[in-house]
Design a protein around this motif. Structure first.
Motif, short mmCIF file in Angstrom:
data_model
loop_
_atom_site.label_atom_id
_atom_site.label_comp_id
_atom_site.label_asym_id
_atom_site.label_seq_id
_atom_site.Cartn_x
_atom_site.Cartn_y
_atom_site.Cartn_z
N PRO A 147 3.30 7.84 10.78
CA PRO A 147 2.57 7.13 10.34
C PRO A 147 1.18 7.09 9.75
O PRO A 147 0.21 7.92 10.33
CB PRO A 147 2.86 6.03 10.25
CG PRO A 147 3.37 6.52 12.30
CD PRO A 147 3.50 7.34 11.99
N THR A 148 0.65 7.39 8.41
CA THR A 148 -0.80 6.98 7.59
C THR A 148 -1.03 5.62 7.74
O THR A 148 -2.24 5.18 7.61
CB THR A 148 -1.12 7.86 7.11
OG1 THR A 148 -0.11 7.52 5.75
CG2 THR A 148 -0.55 9.21 7.20
N LEU A 149 0.04 4.26 7.66
CA LEU A 149 -0.27 3.57 7.37
C LEU A 149 0.40 2.86 8.76
O LEU A 149 1.56 2.46 9.48
CB LEU A 149 0.85 2.55 6.02
CG LEU A 149 0.08 2.63 4.92
CD1 LEU A 149 1.54 2.51 4.26
CD2 LEU A 149 -0.76 2.32 4.67
N LEU A 195 1.03 -1.24 0.05
CA LEU A 195 -0.18 0.44 0.10
C LEU A 195 0.91 1.05 -0.36
O LEU A 195 0.51 1.98 -0.79
CB LEU A 195 -1.03 -0.37 1.22
CG LEU A 195 -1.88 -0.93 1.39
CD1 LEU A 195 -2.46 -1.72 2.55
CD2 LEU A 195 -3.02 -0.71 -0.20
N GLU A 196 1.87 1.38 1.22
CA GLU A 196 2.94 2.71 0.58
C GLU A 196 3.27 2.88 -0.80
O GLU A 196 3.29 3.82 -1.13
CB GLU A 196 3.79 2.56 1.61
CG GLU A 196 5.27 2.97 1.86
CD GLU A 196 6.17 3.34 3.09
OE1 GLU A 196 6.32 3.78 3.87
OE2 GLU A 196 6.57 1.90 2.84
N ALA A 205 -3.48 7.89 16.25
CA ALA A 205 -3.14 7.59 14.78
C ALA A 205 -4.26 8.78 14.51
O ALA A 205 -5.00 9.26 14.63
CB ALA A 205 -4.54 6.09 14.40
N PRO A 206 -3.28 9.14 13.26
CA PRO A 206 -4.26 10.50 12.54
C PRO A 206 -6.54 10.11 11.98
O PRO A 206 -6.20 8.96 12.24
CB PRO A 206 -3.65 10.27 11.52
CG PRO A 206 -2.80 9.37 11.10
CD PRO A 206 -2.17 8.50 12.06
N GLY A 251 -0.43 5.89 1.78
CA GLY A 251 0.31 5.85 3.12
C GLY A 251 1.65 5.75 3.31
O GLY A 251 2.20 5.89 2.48
N SER A 252 1.72 6.03 4.77
CA SER A 252 3.53 5.84 4.54
C SER A 252 3.43 5.90 5.90
O SER A 252 2.99 5.50 6.78
CB SER A 252 4.10 7.56 5.22
OG SER A 252 5.24 6.58 5.52
N LEU A 253 4.59 4.46 6.09
CA LEU A 253 4.69 3.62 7.46
C LEU A 253 6.20 3.78 8.45
O LEU A 253 6.23 3.67 9.76
CB LEU A 253 5.86 2.21 7.05
CG LEU A 253 4.53 1.03 6.35
CD1 LEU A 253 5.22 0.16 5.77
CD2 LEU A 253 3.70 0.12 7.71
N ALA A 254 6.15 5.69 7.90
CA ALA A 254 7.61 5.77 8.47
C ALA A 254 6.86 6.29 10.45
O ALA A 254 5.99 6.96 10.24
CB ALA A 254 7.43 7.85 7.56
#
Length: 140
Positions: free
Chosen positions: A28-30, A15-16, A39-40, A21-24
């Protein structure tokens, strides 16, 4: 070939790579596995929901076929276009996971014809869910 794979992380990485989204670590958004309360409002979470007992095959070759399911949850922030924006994002996630054959996997494939709308959460944020079949081989 490793024994067991972290299918939650691998689906989140697909998905990233699709730009969803990002796993950063910073913001993160994933999420792979449970998502934190911090979480956002808009995010995607991937959780392994079940796995079947590995099928031993290729007689005496020490190879097994692993089958599992990953549930992908898409949550969208509240707003005037939240339903449409969230549905578009959930459909993009479904498309990113449809009939994939990433390295190390026999296949990764979204089930059903589209994500399922789950309604809004307790804070009015719309949510969708989709189920992903994963299959991979391991050696004993």
């Amino acid at each position: 070939m490793s024994r067991l794979k972290d299918v939650e992380v691998d689906v989140a990485r697909l998905l990233e790579a699709a730009g969803l989204g990002s796993l950063a670590d910073g913001s993160p958004t994933l999420y792979a596995g449970p998502f934190p309360a911090s979480a956002p409002d808009s995010f995607i979470a991937c959780r392994e929901s079940t796995a079947e007992q590995p099928e031993k095959y290729l007689a005496r070759a020490g190879t097994a076929l692993h089958r599992g399911l990953v549930t992908v949850l898409v949550r969208q922030a509240r707003g005037p276009n939240a339903y449409v924006e969230g549905r578009t994002r959930a459909q993009a996630a479904w498309e990113a996971l449809f009939d994939r054959h990433p390295e190390g996997y026999v296949h990764v494939d979204a089930r059903d014809g589209a994500p399922t709308f789950l309604g809004e959460d307790e804070d009015g944020r719309p949510r969708w869910s989709l189920t992903v079949d994963v299959q991979y081989l391991s050696r004993a």
